[in-house]
Write a protein that holds these residues in place. Structure first.
Motif, PDB file in Angstrom:
ATOM      1  N   PHE A  66       0.733  -1.634  -0.081  1.00  0.00           N
ATOM      2  CA  PHE A  66      -0.316   0.182   0.073  1.00  0.00           C
ATOM      3  C   PHE A  66       0.587   1.174  -0.032  1.00  0.00           C
ATOM      4  N   LEU A  67       1.986   1.331   0.473  1.00  0.00           N
ATOM      5  CA  LEU A  67       2.954   2.296   0.179  1.00  0.00           C
ATOM      6  C   LEU A  67       3.079   2.365  -1.075  1.00  0.00           C
ATOM      7  N   ARG A  68       2.572   2.306  -2.106  1.00  0.00           N
ATOM      8  CA  ARG A  68       2.915   2.053  -3.769  1.00  0.00           C
ATOM      9  C   ARG A  68       2.127   1.793  -4.518  1.00  0.00           C
ATOM     10  N   THR A  69       0.867   1.696  -4.404  1.00  0.00           N
ATOM     11  CA  THR A  69      -0.507   1.036  -4.768  1.00  0.00           C
ATOM     12  C   THR A  69      -1.572   0.709  -4.352  1.00  0.00           C
ATOM     13  N   TYR A  70      -2.248   0.164  -4.707  1.00  0.00           N
ATOM     14  CA  TYR A  70      -3.934  -0.059  -3.879  1.00  0.00           C
ATOM     15  C   TYR A  70      -4.358  -1.236  -4.164  1.00  0.00           C
ATOM     16  N   ASN A  71      -5.192  -1.355  -5.688  1.00  0.00           N
ATOM     17  CA  ASN A  71      -4.274  -2.955  -6.117  1.00  0.00           C
ATOM     18  C   ASN A  71      -3.167  -3.586  -6.299  1.00  0.00           C
ATOM     19  N   GLY A  72      -3.352  -5.238  -6.284  1.00  0.00           N
ATOM     20  CA  GLY A  72      -2.042  -5.357  -6.235  1.00  0.00           C
ATOM     21  C   GLY A  72      -1.053  -5.480  -5.164  1.00  0.00           C
ATOM     22  N   HIS A  73      -1.196  -5.176  -4.365  1.00  0.00           N
ATOM     23  CA  HIS A  73      -0.667  -4.551  -2.198  1.00  0.00           C
ATOM     24  C   HIS A  73       0.074  -5.520  -2.699  1.00  0.00           C
ATOM     25  N   GLU A  74      -0.373  -6.693  -2.797  1.00  0.00           N
ATOM     26  CA  GLU A  74       0.495  -7.800  -1.967  1.00  0.00           C
ATOM     27  C   GLU A  74       1.462  -8.278  -3.437  1.00  0.00           C
ATOM     28  N   ALA A  75       1.258  -7.736  -4.248  1.00  0.00           N
ATOM     29  CA  ALA A  75       3.206  -8.000  -5.281  1.00  0.00           C
ATOM     30  C   ALA A  75       3.979  -7.508  -5.289  1.00  0.00           C
ATOM     31  N   GLU A  76       3.288  -5.921  -4.374  1.00  0.00           N
ATOM     32  CA  GLU A  76       4.133  -5.177  -4.629  1.00  0.00           C
ATOM     33  C   GLU A  76       5.065  -4.960  -3.204  1.00  0.00           C
ATOM     34  N   GLY A  77       3.980  -5.613  -2.219  1.00  0.00           N
ATOM     35  CA  GLY A  77       5.023  -5.330  -0.232  1.00  0.00           C
ATOM     36  C   GLY A  77       5.771  -7.087  -1.364  1.00  0.00           C
ATOM     37  N   CYS A  78       5.658  -8.019  -1.612  1.00  0.00           N
ATOM     38  CA  CYS A  78       6.573  -8.930  -2.103  1.00  0.00           C
ATOM     39  C   CYS A  78       8.121  -8.062  -2.974  1.00  0.00           C
ATOM     40  N   ALA A  79       8.223  -7.414  -3.481  1.00  0.00           N
ATOM     41  CA  ALA A  79       9.073  -6.305  -4.290  1.00  0.00           C
ATOM     42  C   ALA A  79       8.953  -5.447  -3.256  1.00  0.00           C
ATOM     43  N   LEU A  80       8.822  -4.722  -2.024  1.00  0.00           N
ATOM     44  CA  LEU A  80       9.372  -4.531  -1.263  1.00  0.00           C
ATOM     45  C   LEU A  80      10.332  -5.592  -0.993  1.00  0.00           C
ATOM     46  N   VAL A  81       9.654  -6.688  -0.205  1.00  0.00           N
ATOM     47  CA  VAL A  81      10.292  -7.482   0.776  1.00  0.00           C
ATOM     48  C   VAL A  81      12.243  -7.844   0.491  1.00  0.00           C
ATOM     49  N   HIS A  82      11.912  -8.171  -0.896  1.00  0.00           N
ATOM     50  CA  HIS A  82      12.803  -8.304  -1.629  1.00  0.00           C
ATOM     51  C   HIS A  82      13.923  -7.586  -1.982  1.00  0.00           C
ATOM     52  N   GLU A  83      13.150  -5.985  -1.508  1.00  0.00           N
ATOM     53  CA  GLU A  83      14.298  -4.937  -1.567  1.00  0.00           C
ATOM     54  C   GLU A  83      15.171  -4.570  -0.512  1.00  0.00           C
ATOM     55  N   VAL A  84      14.177  -4.754   0.232  1.00  0.00           N
ATOM     56  CA  VAL A  84      14.868  -4.255   1.560  1.00  0.00           C
ATOM     57  C   VAL A  84      15.028  -5.115   2.788  1.00  0.00           C
ATOM     58  N   LEU A  85      14.346  -6.475   2.831  1.00  0.00           N
ATOM     59  CA  LEU A  85      14.809  -7.479   3.572  1.00  0.00           C
ATOM     60  C   LEU A  85      16.404  -7.976   3.566  1.00  0.00           C
ATOM     61  N   PRO A  86      17.709  -7.760   2.654  1.00  0.00           N
ATOM     62  CA  PRO A  86      18.500  -8.073   2.387  1.00  0.00           C
ATOM     63  C   PRO A  86      19.239  -7.383   3.494  1.00  0.00           C
ATOM     64  N   ALA A  87      19.221  -6.080   3.430  1.00  0.00           N
ATOM     65  CA  ALA A  87      19.971  -5.148   4.196  1.00  0.00           C
ATOM     66  C   ALA A  87      19.910  -5.344   6.198  1.00  0.00           C
ATOM     67  N   PHE A  88      18.674  -6.437   6.297  1.00  0.00           N
ATOM     68  CA  PHE A  88      18.473  -6.637   7.715  1.00  0.00           C
ATOM     69  C   PHE A  88      19.328  -8.177   7.697  1.00  0.00           C
ATOM     70  N   ASP A  89      20.267  -8.957   7.135  1.00  0.00           N
ATOM     71  CA  ASP A  89      19.919 -10.391   6.816  1.00  0.00           C
ATOM     72  C   ASP A  89      19.043 -11.427   6.822  1.00  0.00           C
ATOM     73  N   TYR A  90      18.337 -10.808   5.602  1.00  0.00           N
ATOM     74  CA  TYR A  90      17.679 -12.538   5.455  1.00  0.00           C
ATOM     75  C   TYR A  90      17.901 -12.767   4.654  1.00  0.00           C
ATOM     76  N   THR A  91      17.781 -14.448   4.439  1.00  0.00           N
ATOM     77  CA  THR A  91      18.592 -14.848   3.127  1.00  0.00           C
ATOM     78  C   THR A  91      17.090 -15.112   1.620  1.00  0.00           C
ATOM     79  N   PRO A  92      17.370 -15.573   0.316  1.00  0.00           N
ATOM     80  CA  PRO A  92      16.606 -15.982  -0.148  1.00  0.00           C
ATOM     81  C   PRO A  92      16.290 -16.325  -0.001  1.00  0.00           C
ATOM     82  N   ASN A  93      16.193 -17.838   0.825  1.00  0.00           N
ATOM     83  CA  ASN A  93      14.748 -18.846   0.939  1.00  0.00           C
ATOM     84  C   ASN A  93      13.698 -17.889   2.605  1.00  0.00           C
ATOM     85  N   GLN A  94      14.641 -16.969   2.383  1.00  0.00           N
ATOM     86  CA  GLN A  94      13.435 -16.714   4.257  1.00  0.00           C
ATOM     87  C   GLN A  94      12.397 -15.279   3.582  1.00  0.00           C
TER      88      GLN A  94
END
Length: 197
Positions: A66-94
């Motif tokens: 929802f930070l980026r879009t209303y419709n299809g926010h789940e997919a955008e959330g996943c894109a954000l997770v892929h961008e942000v979480l590596p900086a917090f030591d999350y692995t690709p599998n996680q």
């Protein structure tokens, strides 16, 4: 995984960047879902620390799209997770596991793991709670603000009736805690509809 920093980062983003007309999908909803997810996980017997951390992160990030879009926010959330979480030591599998949980919450819900079932149930926990009406009212206001519904209360009640009658909880715990009160809400809505005919 540095869950604490990942949590601190995203809550700051949600508090400062979400559109103000997200009366339902605000940071309060994220915190509510996170609390419900952790309570359900405990009751469902989830004790593995990594699984609990993944579930908590998925709950915190499930509506970040929802930070980026209303419709299809789940997919955008996943894109954000892929961008942000590596900086917090999350692995690709996680990150993949977190995205799988987030995508399961897209309506109609489609979970393929126990953790995803828990997150789906947490996301709609309010359907079987005593605060259902006040929370549903915020969703109605949000939909009105986005011009997704008319101001017609009868039409809204009909859409709520359809949603509640088609929804089901996935975990044994959510069924035990929330199904009977949800059915009571459904009966109340059906009474309102019949009174308006």
């Amino acid at each position: 995984m540095n869950v604490e920093l990942a949590e601190e980062y995203i809550l700051s983003q949600l508090r400062t960047q979400l559109p103000p007309i997200l009366y339902y999908h605000g940071v309060h909803h994220t915190l509510d879902v996170t609390q419900a997810a952790m309570a359900l996980a405990t009751a469902e017997g989830i004790t593995n620390k990594t699984e609990l951390q993944l579930l908590r992160t998925a709950a915190l990030y499930h509506d970040t799209g929802f930070l980026r879009t209303y419709n299809g926010h789940e997919a955008e959330g996943c894109a954000l997770v892929h961008e942000v979480l590596p900086a917090f030591d999350y692995t690709p599998n996680q990150i993949g596991a977190i995205c799988e949980m987030i995508m399961a919450t897209r309506l109609p819900q489609d979970p393929h793991s126990h953790l995803a079932e828990i997150l789906c149930d947490a996301d709609l926990d309010y359907l079987g709670r005593s605060d259902f009406e006040s929370i549903a009212e915020t969703l109605f206001r949000e939909f009105q603000a986005r011009q997704l519904v008319t101001a017609d209360e009868d039409a809204w009640n009909r859409s709520q009736e359809q949603f509640l009658s088609q929804h089901h909880y996935w975990t044994t715990t959510a069924v035990a805690w929330r199904e009977a009160p949800k059915q009571a809400r459904l009966a109340e809505i059906r009474t309102k509809i019949s009174e308006n005919q």
